[in-house]
Motif scaffolding. Structure first.
Motif, PDB file in Angstrom:
ATOM      1  N   GLY A   1       0.816  -1.215   0.000  1.00  0.00           N
ATOM      2  CA  GLY A   1       0.000   0.000   0.000  1.00  0.00           C
ATOM      3  C   GLY A   1       0.845   1.258   0.000  1.00  0.00           C
TER       4      GLY A   1
ATOM      5  N   SER B   1      -1.009  -3.926   6.156  1.00  0.00           N
ATOM      6  CA  SER B   1      -1.473  -4.764   5.049  1.00  0.00           C
ATOM      7  C   SER B   1      -0.258  -5.470   4.454  1.00  0.00           C
TER       8      SER B   1
ATOM      9  N   HIS C   1      -2.773 -10.485  -1.885  1.00  0.00           N
ATOM     10  CA  HIS C   1      -2.720  -9.245  -1.111  1.00  0.00           C
ATOM     11  C   HIS C   1      -3.674  -9.389   0.070  1.00  0.00           C
TER      12      HIS C   1
ATOM     13  N   ASN D   1      -5.364  -7.036   2.770  1.00  0.00           N
ATOM     14  CA  ASN D   1      -5.620  -5.642   3.141  1.00  0.00           C
ATOM     15  C   ASN D   1      -6.268  -5.562   4.517  1.00  0.00           C
TER      16      ASN D   1
ATOM     17  N   GLU E   1      -7.900  -2.960   5.613  1.00  0.00           N
ATOM     18  CA  GLU E   1      -9.123  -2.154   5.486  1.00  0.00           C
ATOM     19  C   GLU E   1      -9.327  -1.273   6.735  1.00  0.00           C
TER      20      GLU E   1
ATOM     21  N   TYR F   1      -9.106  -9.497   7.732  1.00  0.00           N
ATOM     22  CA  TYR F   1      -8.433  -8.917   6.568  1.00  0.00           C
ATOM     23  C   TYR F   1      -9.257  -9.192   5.313  1.00  0.00           C
TER      24      TYR F   1
ATOM     25  N   ASP G   1      -8.486  -1.261  -5.284  1.00  0.00           N
ATOM     26  CA  ASP G   1      -8.400  -0.399  -4.101  1.00  0.00           C
ATOM     27  C   ASP G   1      -9.638   0.488  -3.954  1.00  0.00           C
TER      28      ASP G   1
END
Length: 357
Positions: A46, A56, A74, A76, A78, A119, A246
């Motif tokens: 990121g 992340s 990936h 993330n 969030e 995640y 994204d």
């Protein structure tokens, strides 16, 4: 049942990761999933999100080389989205309206036996992305900065671009890939207004681009027009397609997680390609029809509600255990109604402005 991932990163390598959160150099680690062990490389991922408490991760598999048909994933956090569902909701929405979109699923992550929380696992957009969809081979370009603005002029220094491929990172392709993107950027800017309808269709899949544009406009991803996307150049059709990426800053919240007004982004969107396509009467009518169709079917509270409520219900028992967000459970619980109110107001805004197209 939400999948669970257990990572082991040697403490020495954790120190290395933390020493420079901006480094893209991965460290070795191990992953246990469904009682099977994998040797992996792992690194923070990121841009602005690397500074957040809940990190992340970008994971690459090397022994075995493939994990469920992919070589990298990936994860993330969030963290700026109090609902933790906006990114997945958006990517699924794009898929529903006919746009190529990566798969996303919520997972639980442990690092060195410590529960790191909920995640979002994101599919990488690469040659395996194409293979899994039985799509022709092609080049994939990531938009990595604001120079991916479909213009001849750099967004960063306001001067003519030294290379028309500026703003893009080639994820997969061949020796002709830079030529394809450079030619596309040149043509979309220089084809005459009179010839645009007939000539631009040789470079971009207009229907899919307009569907992508409608998706950005509905979800209100402000960065989506010159960032937050990948380009796929289909080797068979020779046309470019957009792939969203994204999309946590959507559905009524911005990139910092603050509430965003329903009228923040105009329905024409932004960037040079959008402006030039909507300058063509046929394409403008086509876009209007696509928007009307989406407003009637996918962009409604009735359509979105079961998706939001299903994810919210599934995640809630784990949110109360997530060390980074459990203190904000009251905000998490109020997010579905905020998303539904946003849809109602945004629908109204789009309907009111359709006649301006």
């Amino acid at each position: 049942m939400i999948p669970s991932y257990d990572f082991f990163i040697h403490p020495m390598y954790i120190v290395e990761l933390r020493k420079d959160v901006w480094s893209d150099d991965p460290v070795p680690a191990k992953l246990t999933y469904d009682k099977r062990k994998y040797d992996i490389d792992i690194v923070y991922r990121g841009s602005h999100i690397r500074k957040l408490k809940k990190k992340s991760y970008h994971v690459m598999f090397y022994k075995p080389k493939f994990f469920q048909g992919v070589q990298e994933l990936h994860f993330n956090s969030e963290f700026n989205d109090p609902s933790l569902i906006r990114n997945k909701l958006s990517l699924d929405f794009f898929s529903d309206i006919g746009t190529l979109s990566p798969k996303a699923q919520h997972v639980l992550v442990k690092v060195n036996n410590r529960f790191e929380g909920v995640y979002l696992q994101l599919e990488s957009v690469d040659e395996n992305f194409l293979r899994r969809r039985n799509l022709p081979k092609g080049s994939i370009y990531y938009a990595v900065d604001d120079d991916a603005n479909f213009s001849l002029v750099s967004e960063l220094d306001k001067d003519i671009k030294k290379k028309l491929s500026l703003g893009y990172e080639l994820k997969c392709g061949n020796e002709h890939s830079e030529g394809y993107i450079s030619e596309f950027i040149y043509q979309l800017n220089t084809i005459s207004r009179a010839a645009y309808e007939k000539k631009i269709v040789k470079y971009v899949d207009v229907d899919k681009y307009l569907r992508w544009l409608a998706g950005v406009v509905c979800t209100q991803n402000f960065d989506g027009f010159v960032h937050n996307y990948a380009l796929y150049h289909n080797e068979e059709t020779k046309l470019f397609e957009m792939i969203p990426w994204d999309y946590d800053a959507t559905w009524g919240r911005d990139v910092q997680g603050r509430k965003m007004g329903h009228d923040y982004i105009r329905i024409q969107g932004f960037n040079t390609l959008s402006a030039r396509l909507l300058d063509v009467d046929v394409f403008r009518k086509q876009y209007k029809k696509i928007l009307k169709d989406i407003l009637s079917h996918q962009f409604t509270v009735e359509y979105i509600k079961p998706k939001v409520e299903g994810m919210h219900e599934e995640l809630r028992p784990h949110i109360v255990q997530d060390p980074y967000v459990k203190s904000k459970i009251d905000v998490f619980d109020s997010e579905p109604s905020l998303i539904f109110r946003y849809i109602e107001k945004r629908r109204e805004f789009i309907r009111e402005h359709l006649d301006k197209l």
